[in-house]
Design a protein around this motif. Structure first.
Motif, PDB file in Angstrom:
ATOM      1  N   ASP A 124       0.832  -1.199   0.000  1.00  0.00           N
ATOM      2  CA  ASP A 124       0.000   0.000   0.000  1.00  0.00           C
ATOM      3  C   ASP A 124       0.866   1.249   0.000  1.00  0.00           C
ATOM      4  N   LEU A 125       0.431   2.236  -0.786  1.00  0.00           N
ATOM      5  CA  LEU A 125       1.209   3.461  -0.951  1.00  0.00           C
ATOM      6  C   LEU A 125       0.601   4.592  -0.136  1.00  0.00           C
ATOM      7  N   ALA A 126       1.439   5.550   0.217  1.00  0.00           N
ATOM      8  CA  ALA A 126       0.986   6.734   0.946  1.00  0.00           C
ATOM      9  C   ALA A 126       0.705   7.858  -0.042  1.00  0.00           C
ATOM     10  N   GLN A 127      -0.232   8.725   0.320  1.00  0.00           N
ATOM     11  CA  GLN A 127      -0.583   9.852  -0.535  1.00  0.00           C
ATOM     12  C   GLN A 127       0.629  10.757  -0.739  1.00  0.00           C
ATOM     13  N   PRO A 128       1.047  11.013  -1.975  1.00  0.00           N
ATOM     14  CA  PRO A 128       2.228  11.861  -2.196  1.00  0.00           C
ATOM     15  C   PRO A 128       1.928  13.336  -1.960  1.00  0.00           C
TER      16      PRO A 128
ATOM     17  N   VAL B 124      19.417  12.642  -2.955  1.00  0.00           N
ATOM     18  CA  VAL B 124      19.831  14.044  -3.128  1.00  0.00           C
ATOM     19  C   VAL B 124      18.888  14.991  -2.403  1.00  0.00           C
ATOM     20  N   ALA B 125      17.597  14.772  -2.494  1.00  0.00           N
ATOM     21  CA  ALA B 125      16.604  15.690  -1.912  1.00  0.00           C
ATOM     22  C   ALA B 125      15.533  14.887  -1.180  1.00  0.00           C
ATOM     23  N   PRO B 126      15.851  14.381   0.004  1.00  0.00           N
ATOM     24  CA  PRO B 126      14.861  13.571   0.736  1.00  0.00           C
ATOM     25  C   PRO B 126      13.623  14.359   1.140  1.00  0.00           C
ATOM     26  N   SER B 127      13.714  15.685   1.166  1.00  0.00           N
ATOM     27  CA  SER B 127      12.568  16.501   1.576  1.00  0.00           C
ATOM     28  C   SER B 127      11.428  16.464   0.555  1.00  0.00           C
ATOM     29  N   LEU B 128      11.706  16.012  -0.653  1.00  0.00           N
ATOM     30  CA  LEU B 128      10.661  15.949  -1.669  1.00  0.00           C
ATOM     31  C   LEU B 128       9.610  14.882  -1.351  1.00  0.00           C
ATOM     32  N   GLY B 129       9.966  13.925  -0.554  1.00  0.00           N
ATOM     33  CA  GLY B 129       9.017  12.892  -0.171  1.00  0.00           C
ATOM     34  C   GLY B 129       8.728  11.885  -1.261  1.00  0.00           C
ATOM     35  N   ILE B 130       9.711  11.614  -2.107  1.00  0.00           N
ATOM     36  CA  ILE B 130       9.510  10.672  -3.213  1.00  0.00           C
ATOM     37  C   ILE B 130       9.537   9.237  -2.701  1.00  0.00           C
ATOM     38  N   ASP B 131       8.580   8.458  -3.160  1.00  0.00           N
ATOM     39  CA  ASP B 131       8.521   7.030  -2.870  1.00  0.00           C
ATOM     40  C   ASP B 131       9.102   6.290  -4.076  1.00  0.00           C
TER      41      ASP B 131
ATOM     42  N   GLN C  43      -3.545   0.065  -7.234  1.00  0.00           N
ATOM     43  CA  GLN C  43      -3.083   1.098  -6.305  1.00  0.00           C
ATOM     44  C   GLN C  43      -3.662   2.446  -6.726  1.00  0.00           C
ATOM     45  N   PRO C  44      -4.813   2.842  -6.181  1.00  0.00           N
ATOM     46  CA  PRO C  44      -5.437   4.105  -6.593  1.00  0.00           C
ATOM     47  C   PRO C  44      -4.608   5.328  -6.253  1.00  0.00           C
ATOM     48  N   ILE C  45      -3.765   5.227  -5.216  1.00  0.00           N
ATOM     49  CA  ILE C  45      -2.916   6.370  -4.859  1.00  0.00           C
ATOM     50  C   ILE C  45      -1.980   6.729  -6.011  1.00  0.00           C
ATOM     51  N   GLY C  46      -1.666   5.746  -6.837  1.00  0.00           N
ATOM     52  CA  GLY C  46      -0.739   6.010  -7.936  1.00  0.00           C
ATOM     53  C   GLY C  46      -1.360   6.689  -9.138  1.00  0.00           C
ATOM     54  N   LEU C  47      -2.680   6.858  -9.164  1.00  0.00           N
ATOM     55  CA  LEU C  47      -3.335   7.380 -10.363  1.00  0.00           C
ATOM     56  C   LEU C  47      -2.875   8.792 -10.719  1.00  0.00           C
ATOM     57  N   LEU C  48      -2.832   9.680  -9.737  1.00  0.00           N
ATOM     58  CA  LEU C  48      -2.447  11.061 -10.026  1.00  0.00           C
ATOM     59  C   LEU C  48      -0.991  11.157 -10.481  1.00  0.00           C
ATOM     60  N   PRO C  49      -0.036  10.537  -9.774  1.00  0.00           N
ATOM     61  CA  PRO C  49       1.331  10.527 -10.307  1.00  0.00           C
ATOM     62  C   PRO C  49       1.427   9.903 -11.693  1.00  0.00           C
ATOM     63  N   LEU C  50       0.635   8.845 -11.925  1.00  0.00           N
ATOM     64  CA  LEU C  50       0.664   8.204 -13.241  1.00  0.00           C
ATOM     65  C   LEU C  50       0.180   9.149 -14.332  1.00  0.00           C
ATOM     66  N   LEU C  51      -0.916   9.856 -14.069  1.00  0.00           N
ATOM     67  CA  LEU C  51      -1.447  10.763 -15.072  1.00  0.00           C
ATOM     68  C   LEU C  51      -0.447  11.862 -15.408  1.00  0.00           C
ATOM     69  N   GLY C  52       0.158  12.442 -14.377  1.00  0.00           N
ATOM     70  CA  GLY C  52       1.135  13.501 -14.631  1.00  0.00           C
ATOM     71  C   GLY C  52       2.378  12.992 -15.328  1.00  0.00           C
TER      72      GLY C  52
END
Length: 626
Positions: free
Chosen positions: A236-240, A367-374, A407-416
């Motif tokens: 399960d993924l967390a909301q980005p 390099v930039a952990p503050s971005l919160g990238i999974d 994984q519905p959380i991935g839909l928005l990142p996928l679209l972009g």
């Protein structure tokens, strides 16, 4: 009124002709459902056949279990197995059908566009058999490409056996293809979108309904056979966050560049094989040597490799290991595919994109952990963006990644991310990995699906209302004399003929009148050669154009839909061309406005005020009644 057997032609029912669905769609849907069941069984059979060849080639056992070749204990002997399998594929292509070579989907697209969706029946046997040998002996391809091609061949075969139109055969081909994809991945919606974007080249209920039902049927059959678990498992993924979403879009753009480079590398390698001084039958064996070499160094590159995608998305194959794996997978795949063996593109592109996304995500985290990238979301975006950039199937890529992982959380990142990849690919590459081969043969593949402009305009909007008509009791000589005088209305080429009550009884042309035998008392009705061809004023201009073509006439009499004998106008081929005038004028005005915005001072140039105030073109001046 003459002895030519005049009869009143019925009004072409444009609304029925352009109806969304009819009984044929129902029949076609039923055939598509049955076809989907056969395609699902074929997909399971092909999967078992691949497993059988894999077990025989790498483990020396009789089993249809779907296993990875990576666990073999053959040592250096593995170098020869892919080449031996590819040699068999080359022989099958040489003495069976050269059409088994290549990706599968581009070949199906080509048959849709240029062969009325007719695929040779032998392809239903040769394609899956050659794919099973190629993949089973270590070819770095997914099973879905050959299954899609086989399903399409089954649909085409059914369409050739039944009495159907070319459009209906195309629908059956697409139905078989999407059934194959849905049966493999359990992704019914993305399968339908893939068909729309790569096979149907349209979005019409008449074609989408049978295809969608076939996809749903195949997914349901798969559910009953292998269960409903997603084909790729992810935790399960967390909301980005907003920053992470922006990063995934940038990642998608980078993967889009990679998709362009991969496509170009593939076709440059194909060009290299074309220059080899040996027959193309031997090329797959040469490509198989590269597959064996890569498999010797990196065993995970052999075979389908769905487990590799699973590991990448789960975050267990990351960093340097993922980078090295993807490098060898890329080398193995593009060399093998460029050599002309039987293989596919979907799974390799998903693998490469997922690996690249994982590597880029890992670098961003470092390099930039503050971005919160999974890293797992980055891999998911990379997987779909690679396919979107390479194939230009944007919506299919987004929905596939969602359906394959749930994984519905991935839909928005996928679209972009997929949209960014699509944009970059469209800017940098004219053709996609699916259409480049077709384009090289001098053919143009549709890349934009827009509504037909003529289908949006009614006959009532562009027909000439002021008619020049002839009476049934006029003589041919009197009409000839009138035409020779050159008065108003004499320059027309066709004239409706009306009876005393104003009812249409026929149409005569200038040629008809002057070719008729000279007789002082012969009426114009004697020059009528056929029943009048009419069209309702509520029909579309596209319907009018089609009717002109079918009937072989240059004009149609426009009538009231409720009374086909009541003439209200006439529409000619010139009127059809004139219907485009508004569209062209609007496009020209838009281009001019965009140009002016780039030059702020241009509004002071002479004549610009007239451009700004330009009105839409007036309709053609009405004809003058004699």
């Amino acid at each position: 009124m003459g002895s030519h057997g005049l009869r009143q032609a019925s009004v072409p029912d444009a609304e029925v002709a352009a109806a969304l669905v009819d009984r044929r769609v129902v029949v076609l849907s039923a055939v598509s459902v049955c076809l989907a069941l056969v395609a699902t069984a074929t997909a399971q059979l092909l999967t078992g056949l691949i497993g059988l060849v894999t077990n025989l080639a790498f483990y020396g056992r009789l089993s249809t279990a779907f296993v990875s070749p990576a666990g073999h204990g053959l040592g250096a002997r593995v170098l020869l197995i892919p080449s031996a399998g590819a040699l068999l594929v080359g022989l099958m292509a040489r003495f069976g059908s050269p059409a088994i070579r290549g990706h599968g989907i581009p070949e199906a697209m080509e048959r849709v566009l240029f062969a009325q969706s007719r695929i040779p029946p032998r392809m239903t046997v040769l394609k899956p058999l050659s794919a099973a040998i190629s993949i089973g002996t270590g070819g770095p391809f997914g099973a879905e490409g050959p299954i899609i091609a086989t399903g399409g061949a089954l649909g085409s075969l059914v369409g050739q056996v039944l009495t159907v139109t070319a459009d209906e055969r195309k629908t059956l081909l697409a139905a078989g293809a999407v059934a194959g994809m849905a049966a493999t991945f359990g992704t019914p919606v993305s399968a339908v979108l893939l068909a729309i974007e790569l096979l149907l080249f349209e979005y019409r209920p008449r074609s989408v309904i049978p295809v969608a039902l076939a996809s749903a049927t195949a997914s349901a059959a798969r559910l009953a056979l292998v269960g409903g678990a997603p084909v790729f498992t992810m935790p399960d993924l967390a909301q980005p966050s907003g920053a992470a979403l922006a990063s995934y879009i940038v990642l998608g753009a980078i993967v889009g560049v990679a998709a362009v480079l991969v496509t170009r590398a593939l076709y440059r390698l194909e060009d290299g094989f074309e220059r080899l001084p040996v027959h193309w039958m031997w090329w797959p064996a040469l490509g198989g040597l590269a597959v064996g070499a890569a498999g010797y160094v990196a065993p995970r590159t052999l075979g389908v490799g769905y487990d590799n995608i699973d590991d990448i998305l789960a975050g267990t194959l990351v960093g340097r290991a993922a980078l090295v794996f993807c490098a060898f997978k890329l080398f193995s795949w593009i060399v093998a595919l460029a050599s002309g063996t039987s293989g596919g593109t979907l799974a390799p592109l998903f693998t490469l994109g997922g690996g690249l996304g994982s590597v880029l995500g890992g670098l961003a985290v470092a390099v930039a952990p503050s971005l919160g990238i999974d890293v797992r979301i980055a891999a998911l975006v990379g997987m779909a963006a690679m396919f979107a950039g390479a194939s230009r199937a944007l919506l299919a890529s987004v929905v596939f990644a969602f359906e394959a992982t749930r994984q519905p959380i991935g839909l928005l990142p996928l679209l972009g991310g997929c949209t960014a990849a699509f944009l970059v690919s469209s800017l940098l590459m004219k053709n996609s990995i699916m259409t480049e081969k077709i384009a090289r043969r001098g053919a143009r593949v549709p890349s934009e699906y827009r509504p037909d402009f003529l289908d949006q305009v009614l006959v009532a909007d562009c027909a000439t209302r002021e008619l020049v008509t002839l009476r049934f009791d006029q003589t041919i000589d009197s009409v000839r004399a009138w035409l020779g005088a050159g008065g108003p209305g004499t320059r027309h080429t066709g004239f409706p003929v009306l009876d005393a009550a104003g009812t249409l009884i026929g149409v005569v042309t200038r040629t008809d009148l002057f070719d008729a035998a000279r007789a002082g008392d012969q009426l114009v009705t004697a020059a009528i050669k056929r029943a009048p061809v009419v069209i309702s004023e509520q029909s579309t201009v596209r319907g009018a154009a089609d009717r002109m073509l079918v009937e072989g006439v240059g004009r149609l009499v426009v009538v009231k839909p409720e009374d086909p004998t009541r003439v209200v106008g006439i529409i000619t081929r010139s009127d059809l061309l004139g219907a485009h005038r508004r569209r062209l004028d609007e496009a020209s005005r838009t281009d001019a406005l965009l140009s002016l915005r780039k030059m702020p001072s241009v509004s002071r140039m002479p004549g610009i005020q007239r451009l700004w105030s330009k009105k839409p073109p007036e309709p053609p001046a009405p004809s003058t009644r004699p």
